[in-house]
Design an enzyme around this catalytic site. Structure first.
Site, short mmCIF file in Angstrom:
data_model
loop_
_atom_site.label_atom_id
_atom_site.label_comp_id
_atom_site.label_asym_id
_atom_site.label_seq_id
_atom_site.Cartn_x
_atom_site.Cartn_y
_atom_site.Cartn_z
N VAL A 7 0.93 -1.15 -0.09
CA VAL A 7 0.10 0.22 -0.23
C VAL A 7 0.70 1.27 -0.44
CG1 VAL A 7 -1.68 1.86 1.43
CG2 VAL A 7 -2.15 -1.22 1.00
N PHE A 143 -8.63 1.46 -2.17
CA PHE A 143 -9.51 0.49 -2.46
C PHE A 143 -8.73 -0.61 -3.76
CE2 PHE A 143 -12.31 3.22 -0.96
CZ PHE A 143 -13.12 2.38 0.82
N LYS A 195 -14.36 1.09 5.11
CA LYS A 195 -13.88 -0.19 3.99
C LYS A 195 -14.13 -1.96 4.74
CE LYS A 195 -10.12 -2.42 3.15
NZ LYS A 195 -8.81 -2.30 1.57
N ASN A 199 -14.75 -4.98 2.07
CA ASN A 199 -14.52 -5.64 1.65
C ASN A 199 -15.53 -6.86 1.93
OD1 ASN A 199 -12.40 -4.83 0.48
ND2 ASN A 199 -11.21 -5.84 2.12
N GLY A 248 -9.52 -16.12 -1.36
CA GLY A 248 -8.75 -15.47 -0.69
C GLY A 248 -7.53 -14.08 -0.53
N CYS A 251 -6.35 -9.45 2.34
CA CYS A 251 -7.28 -8.88 2.64
C CYS A 251 -8.56 -10.28 3.22
CB CYS A 251 -7.76 -7.74 1.71
SG CYS A 251 -5.73 -7.10 1.34
N LYS A 311 -5.33 -15.47 -6.74
CA LYS A 311 -5.83 -15.19 -7.97
C LYS A 311 -4.75 -14.87 -9.66
CE LYS A 311 -6.22 -10.34 -7.41
NZ LYS A 311 -6.63 -8.80 -7.27
C1 UGA Z 1 -9.85 -6.88 -2.35
C2 UGA Z 1 -10.19 -5.79 -2.52
O1 UGA Z 1 -11.63 -6.30 -4.31
C3 UGA Z 1 -10.17 -4.55 -3.14
O2 UGA Z 1 -10.61 -2.97 -2.97
C4 UGA Z 1 -9.35 -4.34 -2.25
O3 UGA Z 1 -8.89 -2.99 -1.51
C5 UGA Z 1 -8.46 -5.56 -0.92
O4 UGA Z 1 -9.28 -6.29 -1.11
C6 UGA Z 1 -7.66 -4.50 -0.06
O5 UGA Z 1 -8.25 -4.58 1.01
O6 UGA Z 1 -6.69 -4.02 0.27
P1 UGA Z 1 -7.69 -8.32 -3.63
O7 UGA Z 1 -7.36 -8.83 -1.95
O8 UGA Z 1 -6.48 -7.22 -4.02
O9 UGA Z 1 -8.40 -7.09 -3.38
O10 UGA Z 1 -8.77 -9.62 -4.19
P2 UGA Z 1 -9.47 -9.32 -4.97
O11 UGA Z 1 -8.94 -9.18 -6.27
O12 UGA Z 1 -11.03 -8.75 -4.28
O13 UGA Z 1 -10.12 -10.58 -4.79
C7 UGA Z 1 -10.31 -11.76 -3.79
C8 UGA Z 1 -10.22 -13.39 -4.59
O14 UGA Z 1 -11.64 -13.44 -4.25
C9 UGA Z 1 -9.09 -13.38 -4.74
O15 UGA Z 1 -9.08 -15.23 -4.52
C10 UGA Z 1 -10.59 -13.87 -6.23
O16 UGA Z 1 -10.22 -15.21 -7.34
C11 UGA Z 1 -11.70 -14.56 -5.63
N1 UGA Z 1 -13.04 -13.63 -7.21
C12 UGA Z 1 -12.66 -12.21 -7.45
C13 UGA Z 1 -13.71 -14.83 -7.10
O17 UGA Z 1 -13.37 -15.85 -6.11
N2 UGA Z 1 -14.89 -14.37 -8.25
C14 UGA Z 1 -14.41 -13.13 -8.43
O18 UGA Z 1 -15.86 -13.23 -9.41
C15 UGA Z 1 -13.80 -12.01 -7.87
#
Ligand code: UGA
Length: 423
Positions: A7, A143, A195, A199, A248, A251, A311
């Site tokens: 961050v 975010f 925030k 999430n 996962g 965050c 991811k």
């Molecule tokens: C997440 C939030 O999306 C951000 O907005 C936030 O700022 C961030 O946490 C944080 O708190 O700092 P991030 O951890 O990078 O971001 O990951 P995401 O893209 O949200 O994905 C989270 C999980 O959900 C992953 O395992 C991903 O594969 C899964 N996912 C996401 C799905 O299984 N399906 C989807 O359609 C989207």
């Protein structure tokens, strides 16, 4: 920026991009030395280029010297880790240590800004620790998604700023001049809660989606089709509807546990949220169990996995669903060979190779665990030729099942009836 982690670095290089003079402070001497050479310790698209650009332009400096870094700044962002404690609550030691260590050096009239994800009340707690009436403290949550952090910073859906006075809110908002986004100026508690709640809602949506996928598997129907139609409802929207092996990352798991703990400590039982977390745990079990079931039917203990990161677009394996599955397979004495374009992992019984077909070679089952685009582009004929048994289980719905079936694969996928149950 206090903290040169994910961050702090993103905020630092993006603030430099907006034309500000930025100084990043970290207590880790080796990390600072390596950053000063332009090396970023994690993979994030565009980050290393942006860091080098702003180090060269001298709009960005990085140091371990707290006194000079802090004394020269009017705005000080706290970007330190806020991991989960053993009981699920937020471990605020890094935040408290940072607040205490900068306090004597802050310039008169400075504004300290919490960027870290911290519980309701932390803005006021930091102010108390700093103990100076001439210094203000604000909350300004991030975010950022890993993999698209720089683009998310420069093109956010909204900018949230919480402070006790309008004057402080407006001063912090001024830092974002040049970014076209809805500004939300509010009190600290609302900002802090926003925030966590965002999430928590996103994870709730995913647990729901994954349960719909499971429902499709038992009653019929194709989950991605169901989700596509759901997403076309403007009240629902098309994002965050892809089923997977569970959610996962660094965050969601910690923030959901923290929000549950925050609610519980205040005497409130956030029942929906507890179930969202439990549903996700069941998802890991369920997916690993399904993979084990296929191997048992095939009389095999040799599996290939594609994807280790939590991811696509990142090398981060923190709370990775892919590893949750891999670890459960290893615990069942399955021999696992894995491939990921960026992430790595090591464990007894696990071998990592550096190409997709190599991972599949000699395996009886291929499990797709992360949604890297190159998995969608893989040639099923090449993969079939390498495998001992051409059997694929797609837990992300990223491969074209009909062309894989045409290449001779038995195809299983999350969110549709398994072939063994089909008429
Ligand atoms: C997440 C939030 O999306 C951000 O907005 C936030 O700022 C961030 O946490 C944080 O708190 O700092 P991030 O951890 O990078 O971001 O990951 P995401 O893209 O949200 O994905 C989270 C999980 O959900 C992953 O395992 C991903 O594969 C899964 N996912 C996401 C799905 O299984 N399906 C989807 O359609 C989207």
């Amino acid at each position: 920026m206090v903290g040169a982690g994910y961050v702090g670095l993103t905020t630092g290089v993006c603030m430099a991009e907006l034309g500000h003079q930025v100084a990043i402070l970290d207590i880790d001497e080796a990390k600072v030395a390596s950053l000063l050479e332009g090396k970023v310790p994690f993979y994030e698209a565009g980050m290393e280029e942006a860091l080098n650009r702003h180090l060269s332009s001298q709009r960005l400096t990085i140091s371990i010297d707290v006194a000079t870094t802090i004394a020269d700044a009017h705005f000080v962002f706290l970007c330190v880790p806020s991991p989960a404690d053993e009981d699920g609550s937020v471990d605020l030691r890094a935040l408290r240590a940072a607040a205490t260590s900068i306090a004597p050096f802050l310039a008169e009239g400075a504004i300290v800004i919490n960027k870290s994800t911290v519980p309701v009340g932390s803005t006021h707690e930091v102010h108390g620790l700093i103990g100076r009436d001439d210094v203000a403290v604000a909350s300004n949550p991030e975010f950022l998604r890993e993999g698209t952090a720089l683009a998310d910073f420069m093109g956010p859906d909204r900018i949230v700023i919480g402070a006790d006075t309008a004057e402080v809110r407006l001063q912090v908002a001024g830092l974002y001049d040049g970014i076209d986004a809805e500004l939300m100026l509010t009190d600290p508690a609302t900002s802090e809660l926003i925030k966590y709640v965002c999430n928590a809602y996103l994870a709730t949506r995913l647990s729901f989606v994954n349960e719909v996928a499971e429902l499709c598997e038992v009653v019929g129907g194709d989950a991605p089709e169901v989700m596509r139609a759901m997403g076309l409802d403007r009240r629902i929207g098309p994002h965050f509807l892809n089923p997977g092996p569970g959610w996962g990352g660094s965050c969601f798991p910690k923030d959901l546990t923290a929000l549950n703990a925050i609610a519980q400590r205040a005497g409130y039982d956030f029942g929906v949220l507890r179930e969202v977390v439990e549903s996700n745990e069941r998802q890991f079990e369920r997916i690993a169990g399904r993979a084990r079931g296929i191997l048992d039917r095939l009389g095999s203990t040799r599996v290939a996995v594609w994807g280790l990161a939590f991811k696509s677009g990142t090398d981060d394996t923190r709370s990775s669903p892919a590893l949750e599955i891999v670890e459960r397979l290893l615990a069942a004495n399955v021999e696992v060979v894995g491939y990921d374009p960026k992430a790595s992992f090591s464990a007894d019984g696990f071998t990592q190779v550096d190409d997709m077909v190599g991972a599949a070679t000699g395996a009886d089952l291929l499990v797709v665990l992360t949604e890297w685009p190159e998995f969608s582009d893989a040639d099923p004929d090449d993969v079939a030729a390498a495998m001992n048994t051409p059997y694929v289980f797609d837990t992300r719905r990223v491969i074209d099942l009909s062309s894989w079936a045409a290449a001779g694969f038995v195809c299983e996928a999350i969110g549709r009836t398994p072939p063994s149950n089909q008429d």
